[in-house]
Scaffold this motif. Structure first.
Motif, PDB file in Angstrom:
ATOM      1  N   TRP A  20       1.094  -1.371   0.162  1.00  0.00           N
ATOM      2  CA  TRP A  20       0.161  -0.268  -0.520  1.00  0.00           C
ATOM      3  C   TRP A  20       0.437   1.434   0.278  1.00  0.00           C
ATOM      4  CZ3 TRP A  20      -0.880  -4.371   2.423  1.00  0.00           C
ATOM      5  CH2 TRP A  20      -2.755  -4.973   2.079  1.00  0.00           C
ATOM      6  N   LYS A  99       1.558  -6.172   2.215  1.00  0.00           N
ATOM      7  CA  LYS A  99       1.008  -6.662   2.659  1.00  0.00           C
ATOM      8  C   LYS A  99       1.667  -8.249   2.845  1.00  0.00           C
ATOM      9  CE  LYS A  99      -3.367  -8.893   0.619  1.00  0.00           C
ATOM     10  NZ  LYS A  99      -4.311  -9.323  -0.623  1.00  0.00           N
ATOM     11  N   GLN A 265     -11.738   7.276   4.165  1.00  0.00           N
ATOM     12  CA  GLN A 265      -9.949   6.571   3.711  1.00  0.00           C
ATOM     13  C   GLN A 265      -9.292   6.312   4.763  1.00  0.00           C
ATOM     14  OE1 GLN A 265      -8.492   7.813   0.965  1.00  0.00           O
ATOM     15  NE2 GLN A 265      -7.691   6.430  -0.427  1.00  0.00           N
ATOM     16  N   THR A 271      -4.157  -2.693   6.072  1.00  0.00           N
ATOM     17  CA  THR A 271      -5.052  -2.822   5.334  1.00  0.00           C
ATOM     18  C   THR A 271      -6.075  -2.653   6.023  1.00  0.00           C
ATOM     19  OG1 THR A 271      -5.881  -5.075   6.684  1.00  0.00           O
ATOM     20  CG2 THR A 271      -4.563  -5.455   4.519  1.00  0.00           C
ATOM     21  N   SER A 272      -6.278  -2.674   7.258  1.00  0.00           N
ATOM     22  CA  SER A 272      -7.975  -1.651   7.696  1.00  0.00           C
ATOM     23  C   SER A 272      -7.006  -1.038   8.996  1.00  0.00           C
ATOM     24  CB  SER A 272      -9.186  -2.653   7.582  1.00  0.00           C
ATOM     25  OG  SER A 272      -8.532  -3.743   8.427  1.00  0.00           O
ATOM     26  N   GLU A 274      -9.825  -0.880  12.753  1.00  0.00           N
ATOM     27  CA  GLU A 274     -11.187  -0.947  13.258  1.00  0.00           C
ATOM     28  C   GLU A 274     -10.952   0.339  13.959  1.00  0.00           C
ATOM     29  OE1 GLU A 274     -11.010  -4.998  14.522  1.00  0.00           O
ATOM     30  OE2 GLU A 274     -10.526  -6.121  13.252  1.00  0.00           O
ATOM     31  N   THR A 323     -15.363   1.028  10.245  1.00  0.00           N
ATOM     32  CA  THR A 323     -13.622   0.046   9.929  1.00  0.00           C
ATOM     33  C   THR A 323     -12.674   0.870   8.723  1.00  0.00           C
ATOM     34  OG1 THR A 323     -13.624  -2.231  10.224  1.00  0.00           O
ATOM     35  CG2 THR A 323     -12.085  -1.942   9.295  1.00  0.00           C
ATOM     36  N   THR A 325     -10.847   1.459   5.546  1.00  0.00           N
ATOM     37  CA  THR A 325     -10.048   0.610   4.605  1.00  0.00           C
ATOM     38  C   THR A 325      -9.006   1.714   3.795  1.00  0.00           C
ATOM     39  OG1 THR A 325     -11.468   0.336   2.567  1.00  0.00           O
ATOM     40  CG2 THR A 325     -11.391  -1.402   4.704  1.00  0.00           C
ATOM     41  N   THR A 327      -9.586   2.164   0.873  1.00  0.00           N
ATOM     42  CA  THR A 327     -10.594   2.217  -0.286  1.00  0.00           C
ATOM     43  C   THR A 327     -11.818   3.038   0.059  1.00  0.00           C
ATOM     44  OG1 THR A 327     -10.765  -0.102  -1.415  1.00  0.00           O
ATOM     45  CG2 THR A 327     -12.451   1.314  -1.578  1.00  0.00           C
TER      46      THR A 327
END
Length: 370
Positions: A20, A99, A265, A271-272, A274, A323, A325, A327
């Motif tokens: 990312w 990742k 965003q 990745t996320s 929370e 959450t 992310t 995206t």
């Protein structure tokens, strides 16, 4: 010869790398397998320098992941080439977050930064990056639920080096505010919780060793101002009429039905993120008409409304718990302009409930209802 090396690289020594970027956008590129820069560093650590390989990757940094750049630059430092070390060393461990891999070198965000910190401690323990990387790594260890053997091993080695060096330090410090001492550091963590913003702050250090300090502040300014910023999260607010046309500005007519769109965003390495609370506090001239847009027929134009974990609706605010992310997620609700006048509108905010460093504040101003 170059063509031969290129063919050899493609067939035997490269892999597809998924990561990312700073904006949290998923990307991929072809890199040399991480075992190779690692081997170059281990050889250099033993006093054996593979100059051919080192020079090749120095000329092709696009083949290196960020942790591999630390490995190669530190290998040059061990060989005595300080110029190459300085030129190759990244300015900060940021901008590229891997990742998690389930094979090969088992790379991950924790493993990568731990390995980079380890090699930096080996050749340049006084580098200014050490303090920031140590803090980031310790936070990752606390926040990550599952850690691999690679994560734990390299983190233990890296932070062990930092701790060993800290034990050799006898540095002390006094924190002065407007000429008055408000705290002293004698070897254990010093936390000063009192409000000392916008004052003259001076740190007087003595002894030998490195002293790291971090500054965070929070509170409500007396004049109502705020700092508009994105820290690992990005939240934005947009107004539309009931037919989906954007509303320019913040001027509405009494009894107007206004659709509020909130976009969220994550800009973080994960990745996320929370347990993010997205809160929009309404100016006094607006009232929540309906937080559930599906019940209003005119709003069928909304096709990208995201789901949330929980919704809290009060008289003066709405909060989405969700959450974040990489995206962008969009959330919608409807308000009505009920009272004429000029009103102050606070920023829409996004805060990670268990890590205050992850936040975003944007879009405060004034609202006019005619």
């Amino acid at each position: 010869m170059y063509g031969y090396l290129q063919t050899k690289m493609k067939s035997r020594e490269v892999e597809e790398y998924y990561y990312w970027d700073e904006q949290g956008i998923a990307r991929s590129k072809t890199i040399v397998k991480r075992e190779i820069p690692y081997s170059i560093f281990v050889l250099a650590l033993a006093g054996k320098y593979d100059q051919t390989a080192m020079n090749y990757y120095k000329a092709h940094p696009e083949l290196l992941s960020i942790d591999s750049k630390y490995l190669l630059s530190c290998a040059y430092a061990l060989s005595g080439n300080q110029a190459a070390f300085t030129n190759l060393l990244p300015a900060a461990f940021s901008g590229e977050i891997s990742k998690r891999a389930f094979g090969g070198s088992f790379y991950s965000p924790v493993r990568d930064e731990a390995l980079a910190l380890y090699v930096l401690m080996e050749v340049a323990p006084d580098n200014p990056q050490v303090g920031i990387m140590s803090r980031h790594l310790s936070e990752k260890l606390k926040n990550e639920r599952w850690l691999s053997t690679q994560d734990r091993s390299f983190a233990f080695l890296a932070l062990g080096k930092v701790a060993k060096r800290a034990q050799q330090s006898n540095v002390t410090a006094k924190v002065m505010v407007n000429g008055k001492e408000v705290g002293s550091f004698t070897g254990t963590d010093l936390v000063i919780a009192q409000g000392i913003a916008d004052q003259s702050i001076n740190i007087q250090a003595a002894g030998t060793g490195n002293l790291y300090y971090f500054w965070e502040q929070e509170g409500i300014p007396a004049d109502g101002s705020y700092k508009q910023e994105d820290s690992y999260l990005k939240v934005r607010k947009t107004f539309y009429d009931r037919f989906g046309q954007p509303i320019n500005g913040t001027s509405f007519k009494q009894n107007d039905l206004v659709v509020v769109k909130i976009s969220l965003q994550a800009l973080d390495y994960k990745t996320s993120v929370e347990n993010v609370a997205v809160t929009d506090i309404l100016p006094a001239g607006l009232e929540i008409e309906n937080p559930r847009i599906g019940s209003i027929p005119e709003l069928s134009w909304i096709k990208d409304a995201a789901g949330y974990d929980y919704l809290d609706v009060r008289d003066d605010r709405i909060t989405f718990f969700t959450t974040a992310t990489g995206t962008t997620k969009n959330y919608y609700y409807v308000v009505r302009a009920v009272s004429k006048g000029l009103f102050h509108m606070g920023p829409v905010s996004a805060d990670a409930m268990y890590n205050g460093e992850y936040h975003s504040y944007w879009g405060a101003g004034k609202v006019v209802v005619k």
